[in-house]
Design an enzyme around this catalytic site. Structure first.
Site, PDB file in Angstrom:
ATOM      1  CG  HIS A 181      -5.636  71.817  15.207  1.00  0.00           C
ATOM      2  ND1 HIS A 181      -6.768  71.605  15.912  1.00  0.00           N
ATOM      3  CD2 HIS A 181      -5.732  73.225  15.337  1.00  0.00           C
ATOM      4  CE1 HIS A 181      -7.294  72.392  16.462  1.00  0.00           C
ATOM      5  NE2 HIS A 181      -6.921  73.502  16.312  1.00  0.00           N
ATOM      6  CG  HIS A 226     -10.028  72.562  13.062  1.00  0.00           C
ATOM      7  ND1 HIS A 226      -8.394  72.857  12.907  1.00  0.00           N
ATOM      8  CD2 HIS A 226     -10.645  73.590  13.127  1.00  0.00           C
ATOM      9  CE1 HIS A 226      -8.618  74.146  13.438  1.00  0.00           C
ATOM     10  NE2 HIS A 226      -9.707  74.875  13.356  1.00  0.00           N
ATOM     11  CD  GLN A 284     -13.525  85.436  13.071  1.00  0.00           C
ATOM     12  OE1 GLN A 284     -14.350  84.949  12.375  1.00  0.00           O
ATOM     13  NE2 GLN A 284     -13.022  84.439  13.908  1.00  0.00           N
ATOM     14  N   GLY A 331     -16.101  73.945  18.499  1.00  0.00           N
ATOM     15  CA  GLY A 331     -15.188  73.371  19.674  1.00  0.00           C
ATOM     16  C   GLY A 331     -15.457  74.206  21.155  1.00  0.00           C
ATOM     17  CE  LYS A 358      -8.207  76.582  20.894  1.00  0.00           C
ATOM     18  NZ  LYS A 358      -7.951  77.927  20.948  1.00  0.00           N
ATOM     19  CG  ASP A 359     -12.519  79.749  20.059  1.00  0.00           C
ATOM     20  OD1 ASP A 359     -11.811  80.597  20.342  1.00  0.00           O
ATOM     21  OD2 ASP A 359     -12.313  78.715  19.249  1.00  0.00           O
ATOM     22  CD  GLN A 404     -16.048  80.889  17.528  1.00  0.00           C
ATOM     23  OE1 GLN A 404     -15.723  81.789  17.038  1.00  0.00           O
ATOM     24  NE2 GLN A 404     -15.983  79.755  17.106  1.00  0.00           N
ATOM     25  CB  SER A 449      -4.939  77.537  13.729  1.00  0.00           C
ATOM     26  OG  SER A 449      -5.970  76.734  13.521  1.00  0.00           O
ATOM     27  NE  ARG A 450      -5.506  82.694  17.318  1.00  0.00           N
ATOM     28  CZ  ARG A 450      -5.547  84.050  16.671  1.00  0.00           C
ATOM     29  NH1 ARG A 450      -4.338  84.880  16.815  1.00  0.00           N
ATOM     30  NH2 ARG A 450      -6.698  84.304  16.392  1.00  0.00           N
TER      31      ARG A 450
HETATM   32  O1  PAF Z   1     -13.798  79.328  15.278  1.00  0.00           O
HETATM   33  C1  PAF Z   1     -13.483  79.714  14.262  1.00  0.00           C
HETATM   34  O2  PAF Z   1     -12.569  79.017  13.499  1.00  0.00           O
HETATM   35  C2  PAF Z   1     -14.246  80.929  13.605  1.00  0.00           C
HETATM   36  O3  PAF Z   1     -14.293  81.709  14.532  1.00  0.00           O
HETATM   37  C3  PAF Z   1     -15.401  80.648  12.985  1.00  0.00           C
HETATM   38  C4  PAF Z   1     -16.423  79.876  13.581  1.00  0.00           C
HETATM   39  C5  PAF Z   1     -15.121  79.606  11.798  1.00  0.00           C
HETATM   40  C6  PAF Z   1     -15.792  81.831  12.416  1.00  0.00           C
HETATM   41  O4  PAF Z   1     -14.974  82.514  11.536  1.00  0.00           O
END
Ligand code: PAF
Length: 278
Positions: free
Chosen positions: A34, A37, A61, A147, A149-150, A153, A186-187
């Protein structure tokens, strides 16, 4: 745009670029692209000579097999979007290209792994670090773009890069939102019309918190936001927390930079969002 499914062919191509002193930017994704990205792609293009995007729905994951199964995979339209966005190289491997049978992985991420998302998605960040480590090893990027948003992460991947001395700089890129405030994800395509309306409570609560923020009021504001989300039909709150931006531990009233993070299920769709308060 050049498309590779084999890590060896990609590695060879990238080696020739590196020999010509080109800097490599990397945007790892799981596809279903989207505007969020594509904004990472644009930032990567502005900072590096050649941009590699990967599309790989990483099985390790996902802690819910149904979630993995229903994860959207619109590869043809993703390729079109990357081409239009000026991506130089797409890496789109199959699962066997990245994983051997019965592979084991564990990285000691400490408390960071068990907070927030970690409570609701046990093992998730082990899977994320596993695949990002492999992708970094193949692409060897100078700079990698993720991003905001995570947010957690990003912190986890930065910790991995620090622990393992990985020669890559990480850049956190801002969240992109729909005009009504919903964070792009994406969700979101799984949301029905009504669910999408209810999902707006997440960004509204974050904005309300930021708009009313005063040191000393953090617990009150969190309580109010939880109540606001709790009242919204079809929305099941998982967490709403204010944490220190660098440690992700609960924010003190005098924290200089904090992040408020929220996760909730809207119908069957799990959404996350956050806001940084300086
Ligand atoms: O953020 C994501 O889309 C995923 O967690 C990533 C970093 C591509 C790892 O699969």
């Amino acid at each position: 745009m050049k498309i590779f499914t084999s890590k060896h062919s990609l590695g060879e191509h990238l080696a020739t670029l590196r020999n010509k002193s080109k800097t490599i930017g990397f945007v790892p994704t799981m596809g279903a692209l989207h505007q969020g990205h594509l904004s990472l792609l644009q930032i990567a293009r502005s900072q590096t000579d050649q941009v590699v995007c990967s599309i790989f729905v990483n099985p390790t994951q996902f802690n819910d097999p149904k979630d993995l199964e229903k994860y959207p995979r619109p590869i043809e339209s993703d390729i079109q979007k990357l081409e239009q966005g000026g991506c130089d190289i797409l890496f789109n491997p199959g699962v066997n290209e990245l994983y051997a049978d019965n592979e084991q992985w564990h990285l000691n991420l400490g408390e960071l792994e068990h907070l927030l998302e970690g409570k609701f998605r046990p093992g998730h960040y082990q899977g994320v670090t596993q695949v990002v480590y492999k992708l970094f090893d193949i692409v060897k990027p100078d700079v990698a773009f993720f991003g905001q948003k995570d947010y957690q992460q990003f912190m986890v991947i930065q910790k991995m890069a620090d622990m393992l001395n990985l020669p890559v700089r990480l850049v956190m890129c801002p969240i992109l939102r729909e005009p009504d405030g919903l964070a792009m994800s994406s969700r979101n395509i799984h949301l029905s019309h009504d669910e999408r309306q209810h999902a707006l409570v997440l960004s509204k609560a974050l904005n309300w918190f930021a708009g009313n923020f005063e040191p000393g009021k953090v617990s009150f504001l969190i309580g109010h936001c939880k109540e606001m989300i709790g009242k919204e039909p079809g929305v099941e709150l998982e967490y709403f927390e204010a944490v220190e931006a660098d440690s992700l531990l609960p924010a003190a009233n005098n924290s200089s930079e904090m992040v408020i993070l929220v996760a909730a299920k809207v119908g069957q769709t799990r959404l996350i969002d956050n806001l940084i308060i300086s």
